[in-house]
Design a protein around this motif. Structure first.
Motif, short mmCIF file in Angstrom:
data_model
loop_
_atom_site.label_atom_id
_atom_site.label_comp_id
_atom_site.label_asym_id
_atom_site.label_seq_id
_atom_site.Cartn_x
_atom_site.Cartn_y
_atom_site.Cartn_z
N VAL A 257 28.19 37.76 38.92
CA VAL A 257 28.48 36.39 39.36
C VAL A 257 29.55 35.76 38.50
N LEU A 258 29.44 35.94 37.18
CA LEU A 258 30.42 35.36 36.27
C LEU A 258 31.82 35.89 36.54
N LEU A 259 31.92 37.18 36.85
CA LEU A 259 33.24 37.79 37.01
C LEU A 259 33.84 37.57 38.39
N PHE A 260 33.02 37.62 39.43
CA PHE A 260 33.59 37.71 40.77
C PHE A 260 33.21 36.58 41.72
N ALA A 261 32.17 35.79 41.43
CA ALA A 261 31.75 34.76 42.38
C ALA A 261 32.83 33.71 42.58
N ASP A 262 33.41 33.22 41.48
CA ASP A 262 34.43 32.18 41.61
C ASP A 262 35.75 32.73 42.15
N VAL A 263 36.05 34.00 41.84
CA VAL A 263 37.25 34.62 42.43
C VAL A 263 37.08 34.74 43.94
N LEU A 264 35.87 35.11 44.38
CA LEU A 264 35.59 35.17 45.81
C LEU A 264 35.69 33.79 46.45
N GLN A 265 35.19 32.76 45.75
CA GLN A 265 35.29 31.40 46.27
C GLN A 265 36.75 30.98 46.40
N GLY A 362 38.58 36.45 35.64
CA GLY A 362 38.61 37.45 36.70
C GLY A 362 40.02 37.90 37.03
N PHE A 363 40.97 36.96 37.09
CA PHE A 363 42.34 37.32 37.43
C PHE A 363 42.98 38.16 36.33
N ILE A 364 42.69 37.82 35.09
CA ILE A 364 43.30 38.59 33.99
C ILE A 364 42.72 40.00 33.95
N LEU A 365 41.38 40.10 34.13
CA LEU A 365 40.77 41.44 34.12
C LEU A 365 41.29 42.29 35.27
N LEU A 366 41.32 41.71 36.48
CA LEU A 366 41.80 42.47 37.64
C LEU A 366 43.31 42.67 37.59
N GLY A 367 44.03 41.65 37.06
CA GLY A 367 45.49 41.76 37.00
C GLY A 367 45.97 42.83 36.04
N THR A 368 45.25 42.99 34.93
CA THR A 368 45.68 44.02 33.97
C THR A 368 45.44 45.42 34.50
N ALA A 369 44.57 45.54 35.51
CA ALA A 369 44.39 46.86 36.12
C ALA A 369 45.61 47.24 36.97
N VAL A 370 46.31 46.23 37.49
CA VAL A 370 47.49 46.48 38.33
C VAL A 370 48.77 46.41 37.48
#
Length: 511
Positions: A257-265, A362-370
């Protein structure tokens, strides 16, 4: 979010330094916009576009207002400071300043959050909280403004703090990043996946684990407070195993929830904004289709690039404002909605702060993967970013309501004072926000408190029959017994609500 009075010498000193800095930045940008002679002496080596001067004037002015809000103990102060800091970085990067130089501004937020946490770290006893509530009840008739201040003080002091949790967030994320950075240097494949896994487990995991344990310990203390010592049993190995599995399950869900709930929102907000854009642009696109023939465009494709970007940004911003304010759309009343949006934004400033923190993480964690090279080629840049994120996440979990029944009585008291002062809309939004807060165990929020809040909200909403509110009050009175926390205060609150219901002039119908 609410802050306690700014009392520490260190905090006060740095706040006034930031006031001077933000004021100087706003004046310098304004001098550049107006073309004043002394701006030529202050002009930096990197040329600044004209649009950036306007943006700097707005963002530094907003930063100045947010710092003054912190000094004046406004709930939106820290959220505004975080938002304006990010906006200043965005303007600097867009105007050509390197990211590695701009990101140093994040240290201001990190330092402010830490000093604020140290400044307000103190506990208020339950007896003192009850006395504050009684003082508010006694002053409601004669001095509603003084009573409102008493209830706000109760709201601000009815909080428990956890410095270990705060500093865990501040330290675990940067340390996890350093570990991930050096692991990244020694592997050639699946770098993004491994880095995200390390950051989740070593960076976010400790914060979530401590938060789960804190809530569980508090729940256990409340549950066993009124249980006879002879009824307590020694836990068996099976119950201990079940407790461990339950903790792991809750920890896992909270991590997701902490990582992805607000990104999904945020993604849902973008989808809603896209649908609104299609509807808004449909007449223009149909007219162009009739004039020029196929193809039929959807959305902003028919507009020039700057205009389309501005329109899409404005629609997304309006969508975010409406959703973040939690404004009630039914029964539909444009005047009421426009009136309640700024109130909702102010009341939800703590939720907006949490949203910003979680989305950024969430954006930084997912963004650094790309875009892996953004943070994993510059160790210093990554440490600054994760110190900032750790401070936000730690602050988000650092504060928790100490006595939830007293918190509900505080909101009820504030709502009654606001009604006496003619601010029915603010009172209605406060109660609506409190009633919308879910996920609370029944032993932590007894039914009688919920019924009192529902009764007063029905009365303030105006579009529901008044007899429903009176029925809720009767049911709350019947539910009072010897086990009800703060029974005397509940009875006094019920009488105060009944008194307001008996005065027709106090009721305003929002049509």
């Amino acid at each position: 979010m609410k802050t306690k009075p700014v009392s520490g010498c260190l905090l006060s000193t740095f706040l006034w330094i930031w006031v001077i800095g933000a004021g100087a930045g706003a004046l310098t940008a304004l001098a550049g916009v107006l073309g004043l002679p002394f701006y030529a002496q202050l002009k930096p080596d990197i040329p600044i576009p004209q649009w950036a001067l306007y943006a700097y004037a707005v963002t530094f002015t907003a930063a100045l207002i947010s710092i003054l809000g912190i000094i004046l103990e406004k709930p939106w102060g820290l959220s505004g400071f975080v938002g304006t800091t990010l906006a200043i970085i965005a303007v600097e990067v867009s105007s050509g300043i390197p990211l590695a130089e701009s990101v140093w501004i994040l240290n201001n937020v990190t330092f402010l959050v830490v000093v604020l946490a140290l400044d307000e770290y103190q506990m208020t006893s339950e007896r003192e909280l009850v006395e504050i509530c009684r003082a508010g009840l006694a002053a409601e008739d004669r001095e509603p403004r003084a009573a409102l201040e008493a209830y706000r003080l109760l709201d601000a002091t009815n909080v428990t703090y956890s410095l270990p949790l705060m500093f865990t967030g501040l330290l675990s994320l940067p340390l996890a990043y350093v570990i991930a950075y050096y692991v990244n240097l020694r592997i050639d494949c699946y770098q993004g996946v491994i880095v995200i896994a390390l950051m989740c487990l070593l960076g976010i995991g400790p914060v979530v684990l401590l938060s789960v344990r804190r809530r569980k310990d508090k729940s256990e203390k409340r549950r066993t407070a009124n249980v006879d010592i002879w009824q307590q049993r020694t836990p068996t190995w099976l119950s201990r195993l079940g407790s461990i599995l339950e903790g792991v399950w809750i920890w896992g869900w909270m991590l997701l929830v902490l990582l992805f709930a607000d990104v999904l929102q945020l993604a849902i907000m973008a989808l809603i904004a896209g649908i609104v854009l299609i509807v808004v642009m449909l007449p223009v696109n149909l007219w162009q289709w009739v004039q020029t023939g196929p193809p039929l465009h959807w959305g902003i494709e028919a507009l020039a690039d700057p205009m389309g970007s501005y329109l899409s940004g404005a629609v997304f911003f309006l969508t975010f404002v409406v959703i973040a304010s939690d404004v009630r759309l039914k029964p539909f009343s444009l005047g009421r909605i426009l009136q309640e949006i700024p109130i909702g934004l102010r009341e939800n400033s703590d939720k907006i702060f949490s949203f910003i923190a979680n989305v950024a993480l969430g954006f930084i964690l997912l963004g650094t993967a790309v875009y892996h090279e953004v943070l994993y080629e510059n160790l210093e840049l990554g440490i600054i970013v994760y110190l900032f994120l750790g401070a936000l996440i730690g602050w988000d979990h650092y504060r928790e309501e100490q006595d939830q029944p007293l918190g509900i009585l505080s909101i009820l008291g504030q709502a009654r004072c606001l009604v006496r002062l003619g601010q029915n809309a603010v009172a209605r939004v406060k109660l609506e926000r409190r009633l919308a807060e879910g996920g609370v165990d029944s032993h932590r929020r007894p039914k009688v408190f919920q019924q009192l809040a529902q009764a007063f909200y029905i009365y303030l909403a105006g579009y529901l029959p008044l007899h429903l509110a009176r029925r809720q009050l009767r049911e709350a009175a019947d539910a009072l017994d010897i086990t009800t926390p703060h029974r005397e205060l509940c009875e006094s609150n019920a009488r105060r609500i009944q008194e307001l219901m008996d005065v027709p002039a106090a009721r305003r119908l929002p049509r």
